[in-house]
Design an enzyme around this catalytic site. Structure first.
Site, PDB file in Angstrom:
ATOM      1  N   CYS A  70      31.772  16.307  67.258  1.00 14.84           N
ATOM      2  CA  CYS A  70      31.033  16.479  66.011  1.00 14.84           C
ATOM      3  C   CYS A  70      29.556  16.744  66.267  1.00 14.84           C
ATOM      4  O   CYS A  70      28.954  16.186  67.180  1.00 14.84           O
ATOM      5  CB  CYS A  70      31.164  15.214  65.143  1.00 14.84           C
ATOM      6  SG  CYS A  70      32.795  15.008  64.397  1.00 14.84           S
ATOM      7  N   LYS A 116      41.293   5.010  67.046  1.00 10.39           N
ATOM      8  CA  LYS A 116      41.012   6.260  67.747  1.00 10.39           C
ATOM      9  C   LYS A 116      39.992   6.036  68.846  1.00 10.39           C
ATOM     10  O   LYS A 116      40.122   6.558  69.964  1.00 10.39           O
ATOM     11  CB  LYS A 116      40.485   7.313  66.775  1.00 10.39           C
ATOM     12  CG  LYS A 116      40.271   8.674  67.419  1.00 10.39           C
ATOM     13  CD  LYS A 116      39.193   9.489  66.746  1.00 10.39           C
ATOM     14  CE  LYS A 116      37.806   9.033  67.146  1.00 10.39           C
ATOM     15  NZ  LYS A 116      36.759  10.064  67.000  1.00 10.39           N
ATOM     16  N   ASN A 117      38.966   5.240  68.561  1.00  8.25           N
ATOM     17  CA  ASN A 117      37.901   5.017  69.535  1.00  8.25           C
ATOM     18  C   ASN A 117      38.336   4.126  70.694  1.00  8.25           C
ATOM     19  O   ASN A 117      37.606   3.978  71.675  1.00  8.25           O
ATOM     20  CB  ASN A 117      36.668   4.424  68.851  1.00  8.25           C
ATOM     21  CG  ASN A 117      35.967   5.443  67.964  1.00  8.25           C
ATOM     22  OD1 ASN A 117      36.173   6.647  68.111  1.00  8.25           O
ATOM     23  ND2 ASN A 117      35.152   4.966  67.037  1.00  8.25           N
ATOM     24  N   ARG A 166      23.301  13.922  71.529  1.00 10.22           N
ATOM     25  CA  ARG A 166      24.138  12.981  72.280  1.00 10.22           C
ATOM     26  C   ARG A 166      24.232  13.474  73.722  1.00 10.22           C
ATOM     27  O   ARG A 166      25.262  13.987  74.149  1.00 10.22           O
ATOM     28  CB  ARG A 166      25.530  12.878  71.651  1.00 10.22           C
ATOM     29  CG  ARG A 166      25.503  12.418  70.214  1.00 10.22           C
ATOM     30  CD  ARG A 166      26.824  11.819  69.803  1.00 10.22           C
ATOM     31  NE  ARG A 166      27.890  12.803  69.729  1.00 10.22           N
ATOM     32  CZ  ARG A 166      29.135  12.522  69.360  1.00 10.22           C
ATOM     33  NH1 ARG A 166      29.465  11.293  69.034  1.00 10.22           N
ATOM     34  NH2 ARG A 166      30.057  13.453  69.317  1.00 10.22           N
ATOM     35  N   ASP A 211      29.790   4.676  62.483  1.00 12.54           N
ATOM     36  CA  ASP A 211      30.946   5.422  61.996  1.00 12.54           C
ATOM     37  C   ASP A 211      31.302   5.091  60.547  1.00 12.54           C
ATOM     38  O   ASP A 211      32.191   5.729  59.960  1.00 12.54           O
ATOM     39  CB  ASP A 211      32.165   5.160  62.884  1.00 12.54           C
ATOM     40  CG  ASP A 211      32.154   6.019  64.138  1.00 12.54           C
ATOM     41  OD1 ASP A 211      31.243   6.866  64.280  1.00 12.54           O
ATOM     42  OD2 ASP A 211      33.048   5.852  64.991  1.00 12.54           O
ATOM     43  N   ARG A 256      40.747  14.487  62.920  1.00 10.44           N
ATOM     44  CA  ARG A 256      40.354  14.039  64.253  1.00 10.44           C
ATOM     45  C   ARG A 256      40.400  12.519  64.369  1.00 10.44           C
ATOM     46  O   ARG A 256      40.603  11.987  65.464  1.00 10.44           O
ATOM     47  CB  ARG A 256      38.946  14.540  64.583  1.00 10.44           C
ATOM     48  CG  ARG A 256      38.858  16.040  64.839  1.00 10.44           C
ATOM     49  CD  ARG A 256      37.480  16.433  65.283  1.00 10.44           C
ATOM     50  NE  ARG A 256      37.060  15.559  66.370  1.00 10.44           N
ATOM     51  CZ  ARG A 256      35.816  15.152  66.564  1.00 10.44           C
ATOM     52  NH1 ARG A 256      34.856  15.518  65.748  1.00 10.44           N
ATOM     53  NH2 ARG A 256      35.533  14.365  67.583  1.00 10.44           N
TER      54      ARG A 256
END
Length: 420
Positions: free
Chosen positions: A116, A22-23, A121, A304, A396
């Site tokens: 999230c 996903k990243n 951030r 993560d 997600r």
């Protein structure tokens, strides 16, 4: 709101196929806009985050075709640099669109991105880097308005190796006039995957340690590209097996940090072998040794995987300490783990985890993607019936995690429109 209903105590057996990362996919989708051409991904997992980013690309004029499990993105008609509030706020990675759209169109307007809630951030580093490349940026309330009459190369020194800023600058710099250097850049595998993709599209990117050298080109081209597998999904299934026991083959290029932690702390109750692109784990499901672990930028332990390791250590022997130097406030799942019987205190960016003999089923709520994954792992271990609410948050970054776990023998199912 959906929920995962889980009856804990079952060991896991079989094999699981890990999806593309996903990243990686999020910045790759953003980079397709910069190509102005057609890019094909032969397989494309149904993550909620990637679907949102594809919708943003479509809103800008790109044509997205889903066929035989893959995705074809034609961005030749991409012409709108003003992005819809609802979609842009839903996913933090929407900010990746900024560099490519600005370089391609010379104009971009977007709201502050979402994602999230895992601590502070700020996007100021993205904006400051693009300003160094010649962008004129102003904030009008909740809007970010960017203009550039052609971006130029620059020497950008990051205060810390931010993955998002490295990727955003890399995309923009490919179409900038002249050469760009990024110092103290992030070097995560997903960042390198983006570099490889951009080079396949005609980019000129070289790296030496944490320094990136990017030569601007007039135009990028399309390609067919196969992204890397998701090391975080692989780690999640590895930890699930280590926690409850069983024997599982995980189809993924091994993630050394994650594998070495399990091998080191598993009290010889976990055996791990890595070869032919697979991780093989045999685990008795007995408690781990207490330990200290700290997340940090790659090649350090990934943030993560922080929530998953806290879940794993909640039934370890003794007191463990888990600190997160990347997102010190990323401990939202702790209060929910306590509902399952875990003994955890959070202080000064650290979770102090006192292992308990067992967890008990309860109704808990996912507050973010990875925290939700940690709760799923804990519920697989807990005695009795549990429910993990807000399953959509877990979607997600995990494509049908309940189906993959069920195939391994876990008793887990999705409850649509869960009411409790």
């Amino acid at each position: 709101m959906d929920a995962f209903e889980i009856c804990g105590g079952e060991k896991l057996y079989g094999s699981v196929k890990i999806d593309f990362a996903k990243n990686s996919l999020l910045p790759l989708i953003s980079a397709t806009v910069a190509t102005g051409s057609t890019v094909c991904f032969p397989s494309f997992p149904n993550y909620r985050d990637t679907e949102v980013l594809l919708s943003i690309a479509e809103h800008g004029g790109a044509k997205v075709e889903r066929k035989n499990g893959g995705v074809k993105i034609d961005s030749s008609s991409f012409c709108r640099g003003v992005f819809p509030d609802k979609l842009f706020r839903e996913v933090r990675a929407s900010i990746f669109m900024l560099g490519g759209v600005l370089a391609r169109l010379g104009y971009a307007e977007c709201p502050l991105p979402g994602g999230c809630r895992i601590g502070d951030r700020p996007i100021n580093l993205h904006l400051e880097a693009l300003e160094q490349m010649g962008a004129n940026i102003r904030c009008d309330g909740e809007k970010v308005i960017c203009r550039a009459d052609g971006l130029h190369g620059a020497k950008i020194v990051l205060p810390f190796p931010s993955v998002g800023v490295t990727e955003n600058v890399m995309i923009a710099a490919c179409l900038a006039d002249g050469d760009t250097e990024i110092h103290n850049a992030a070097i995560e595998p997903e960042v390198m995957d983006l570099k490889n993709f951009l080079n396949e599209c005609g980019g000129k990117i070289a790296t030496r340690g944490r320094t990136f050298y990017i030569g601007g080109v007039k135009k990028l081209t399309g390609c067919e590209y196969t992204p890397i597998k998701d090391r975080i999904e692989a780690g999640t299934f590895l930890y699930a097996t280590a926690l409850v026991g069983g024997e599982v083959a995980i189809n993924c290029v091994p993630e050394k940090k994650i594998c070495s932690f399990v091998a080191k702390s598993g009290n010889n109750a976990c055996k791990i072998k890595c070869f032919n692109g697979n991780i093989y784990i045999s685990a008795k499901g007995t408690p781990f040794s207490c330990t200290k672990i700290s997340t940090s930028p790659y090649p350090g332990y990934p943030t993560d995987m922080q929530s998953q390791v806290v879940a794993l250590l909640s039934v370890a022997k003794g007191e463990s300490i888990v600190s997160d130097t990347v997102f010190p406030e990323r401990f939202a799942c702790v209060e929910q783990l306590k509902q399952l019987g875990a003994d955890i205190k959070v202080k000064n960016g650290c979770a102090i985890v006192s292992g308990v003999r067992s967890l008990k089923g309860a109704r808990v709520k996912a507050e973010d993607l990875r925290g939700g994954a940690g709760l799923v792992l804990a519920c697989l271990k807990a005695d009795g019936l549990s429910a993990v609410e807000n399953a959509e948050l877990i979607d997600r970054g995990y494509a049908a995690i309940e189906d993959k776990l069920s195939a391994l023998g876990a008793k887990i199912k999705r409850i649509k429109n869960y009411r409790g």
